[in-house]
Design an enzyme around this catalytic site. Structure first.
Site, PDB file in Angstrom:
ATOM      1  N   GLU A 101      31.324  32.784  51.825  1.00  0.00           N
ATOM      2  CA  GLU A 101      32.556  32.504  51.573  1.00  0.00           C
ATOM      3  C   GLU A 101      32.092  33.127  50.292  1.00  0.00           C
ATOM      4  O   GLU A 101      31.817  33.659  49.263  1.00  0.00           O
ATOM      5  CB  GLU A 101      32.441  31.336  50.777  1.00  0.00           C
ATOM      6  CG  GLU A 101      33.448  30.849  50.135  1.00  0.00           C
ATOM      7  CD  GLU A 101      35.135  30.321  50.713  1.00  0.00           C
ATOM      8  OE1 GLU A 101      35.412  31.403  51.184  1.00  0.00           O
ATOM      9  OE2 GLU A 101      36.022  29.509  50.300  1.00  0.00           O
ATOM     10  N   ASP A 102      33.927  33.330  49.854  1.00  0.00           N
ATOM     11  CA  ASP A 102      33.973  34.682  48.931  1.00  0.00           C
ATOM     12  C   ASP A 102      34.107  33.963  47.405  1.00  0.00           C
ATOM     13  O   ASP A 102      32.964  34.197  46.397  1.00  0.00           O
ATOM     14  CB  ASP A 102      35.924  34.602  48.995  1.00  0.00           C
ATOM     15  CG  ASP A 102      36.660  34.513  49.129  1.00  0.00           C
ATOM     16  OD1 ASP A 102      36.563  32.850  49.249  1.00  0.00           O
ATOM     17  OD2 ASP A 102      37.965  34.624  49.919  1.00  0.00           O
ATOM     18  N   ASP A 105      35.395  27.605  44.426  1.00  0.00           N
ATOM     19  CA  ASP A 105      36.072  27.540  42.814  1.00  0.00           C
ATOM     20  C   ASP A 105      36.036  25.890  42.500  1.00  0.00           C
ATOM     21  O   ASP A 105      35.167  25.094  42.314  1.00  0.00           O
ATOM     22  CB  ASP A 105      37.551  27.820  43.516  1.00  0.00           C
ATOM     23  CG  ASP A 105      38.940  27.738  42.758  1.00  0.00           C
ATOM     24  OD1 ASP A 105      38.484  27.749  41.313  1.00  0.00           O
ATOM     25  OD2 ASP A 105      39.087  27.857  42.393  1.00  0.00           O
ATOM     26  N   PHE A 154      40.993  34.477  37.483  1.00  0.00           N
ATOM     27  CA  PHE A 154      41.576  34.502  38.457  1.00  0.00           C
ATOM     28  C   PHE A 154      40.891  36.081  39.110  1.00  0.00           C
ATOM     29  O   PHE A 154      41.423  37.320  38.700  1.00  0.00           O
ATOM     30  CB  PHE A 154      43.360  34.470  39.255  1.00  0.00           C
ATOM     31  CG  PHE A 154      44.011  33.989  40.362  1.00  0.00           C
ATOM     32  CD1 PHE A 154      43.571  32.691  40.962  1.00  0.00           C
ATOM     33  CD2 PHE A 154      44.578  35.122  41.491  1.00  0.00           C
ATOM     34  CE1 PHE A 154      43.437  32.682  42.209  1.00  0.00           C
ATOM     35  CE2 PHE A 154      44.597  35.103  41.932  1.00  0.00           C
ATOM     36  CZ  PHE A 154      44.224  33.302  42.812  1.00  0.00           C
ATOM     37  N   ARG A 167      43.330  42.456  48.916  1.00  0.00           N
ATOM     38  CA  ARG A 167      42.333  42.022  49.206  1.00  0.00           C
ATOM     39  C   ARG A 167      41.280  43.757  49.849  1.00  0.00           C
ATOM     40  O   ARG A 167      40.338  43.239  49.415  1.00  0.00           O
ATOM     41  CB  ARG A 167      43.075  41.335  51.088  1.00  0.00           C
ATOM     42  CG  ARG A 167      43.141  40.155  51.006  1.00  0.00           C
ATOM     43  CD  ARG A 167      43.070  39.635  52.253  1.00  0.00           C
ATOM     44  NE  ARG A 167      43.827  38.316  52.867  1.00  0.00           N
ATOM     45  CZ  ARG A 167      43.082  37.192  52.016  1.00  0.00           C
ATOM     46  NH1 ARG A 167      42.402  37.021  51.373  1.00  0.00           N
ATOM     47  NH2 ARG A 167      44.283  36.384  52.226  1.00  0.00           N
TER      48      ARG A 167
HETATM   49  P1  IMP Z   1      37.884  25.977  46.721  1.00  0.00           P
HETATM   50  O1  IMP Z   1      38.347  24.869  48.166  1.00  0.00           O
HETATM   51  O2  IMP Z   1      38.752  25.131  45.309  1.00  0.00           O
HETATM   52  O3  IMP Z   1      36.961  25.949  45.961  1.00  0.00           O
HETATM   53  O4  IMP Z   1      38.631  26.596  47.134  1.00  0.00           O
HETATM   54  C1  IMP Z   1      37.845  28.340  47.190  1.00  0.00           C
HETATM   55  C2  IMP Z   1      39.472  29.235  47.845  1.00  0.00           C
HETATM   56  O5  IMP Z   1      40.626  29.408  47.099  1.00  0.00           O
HETATM   57  C3  IMP Z   1      38.521  30.705  48.092  1.00  0.00           C
HETATM   58  O6  IMP Z   1      38.432  31.440  49.165  1.00  0.00           O
HETATM   59  C4  IMP Z   1      39.488  32.113  47.612  1.00  0.00           C
HETATM   60  O7  IMP Z   1      39.857  32.107  49.064  1.00  0.00           O
HETATM   61  C5  IMP Z   1      39.862  30.304  46.765  1.00  0.00           C
HETATM   62  N1  IMP Z   1      40.398  31.252  45.312  1.00  0.00           N
HETATM   63  C6  IMP Z   1      39.463  30.527  44.933  1.00  0.00           C
HETATM   64  N2  IMP Z   1      39.581  31.221  43.082  1.00  0.00           N
HETATM   65  C7  IMP Z   1      40.036  32.530  43.695  1.00  0.00           C
HETATM   66  C8  IMP Z   1      40.439  33.444  43.041  1.00  0.00           C
HETATM   67  O8  IMP Z   1      40.310  33.511  41.725  1.00  0.00           O
HETATM   68  N3  IMP Z   1      40.736  34.138  43.655  1.00  0.00           N
HETATM   69  C9  IMP Z   1      41.453  34.701  45.243  1.00  0.00           C
HETATM   70  N4  IMP Z   1      41.391  33.252  45.795  1.00  0.00           N
HETATM   71  C10 IMP Z   1      40.557  32.243  45.001  1.00  0.00           C
HETATM   72 MG    MG Z   2      38.479  31.523  50.964  1.00  0.00          MG
END
Ligand code: IMP
Ligand code: MG
Length: 181
Positions: A101-102, A105, A154, A167
């Site tokens: 995963e990238d 969050d 962000f 991207r």
């Molecule tokens: P989570 O479910 O909140 O952990 O979300 C994870 C996803 O939110 C990541 O895979 C990203 O696609 C998106 N995301 C969260 N923070 C960022 C950010 O700073 N930049 C871009 N995408 C983000």
């Molecule tokens: Mg993502």
């Protein structure tokens, strides 16, 4: 960087810093999975670039699969709801799975994926996240491999988007909340 897209964007991690860290992660993963087979499961679309680089630093017998989940919408804020919109192509029962995963969050996405993957009884299930924002966590979940732990910023680039753009930036950049679109 002298490109139009890059103008005014501050770099958080350069492509070289990313490459060095990804190689370290790959070395650890290779060590942990020595002699085993591995299925790398990328979370579309953000993890695509990270998975392609990470995979080439991993020295074990590996295959790829991809899932897609409902996204954040077009802005910087989460809707809170996670839905699977593209499932795995191959069964993962009895396999060593590495979810790639990238960003970790709030943790909603990975907690959801972990839950549904565990229902398929993999042999092992690990998570590799390039970035981790621990201060944002709503679900109790940690990655086994983390590239960089960052504060509540962000970021865009290296696969990560703002409204589907940026991207393709090779470095990880900061997106300020008042950035002109
Ligand atoms: P989570 O479910 O909140 O952990 O979300 C994870 C996803 O939110 C990541 O895979 C990203 O696609 C998106 N995301 C969260 N923070 C960022 C950010 O700073 N930049 C871009 N995408 C983000
Ligand atoms: Mg993502």
């Amino acid at each position: 960087m002298a490109t139009t897209v890059y103008r005014d964007l501050e770099i958080l991690y350069t492509r070289q810093q990313i490459a060095d860290r990804v190689a370290e992660m790959g070395a650890r993963i290779s060590e942990d999975l020595k002699g085993e087979k591995l299925v790398m499961v990328g979370v579309l679309k953000g993890a695509a670039i990270f998975l392609s680089d990470l995979a080439r630093t991993i020295d074990v017998d590996a295959t790829f699969d991809f899932v897609a989940v409902s996204s954040y919408g077009k802005g910087q804020r989460s809707s809170g709801a996670v839905k699977l919109i593209k499932d795995l192509d191959e069964p993962i029962e009895g396999k060593n799975v590495l979810v790639v995963e990238d960003i970790l969050d709030t943790g909603l996405t990975l907690a959801y994926l972990r839950k549904i993957f565990l229902q398929h009884h993999p042999k092992t299930l690990r998570i590799a996240a390039l970035l981790d924002k621990p201060s944002r966590r709503l679900e109790k979940i940690e990655a086994d491999y983390v590239g960089f732990s960052i504060p509540n910023l962000f970021v865009i680039g290296y696969g990560m988007d703002y409204a589907e753009r940026y991207r393709n930036l090779p470095d990880i950049c900061l997106m300020s909340p008042d950035h002109p679109e």
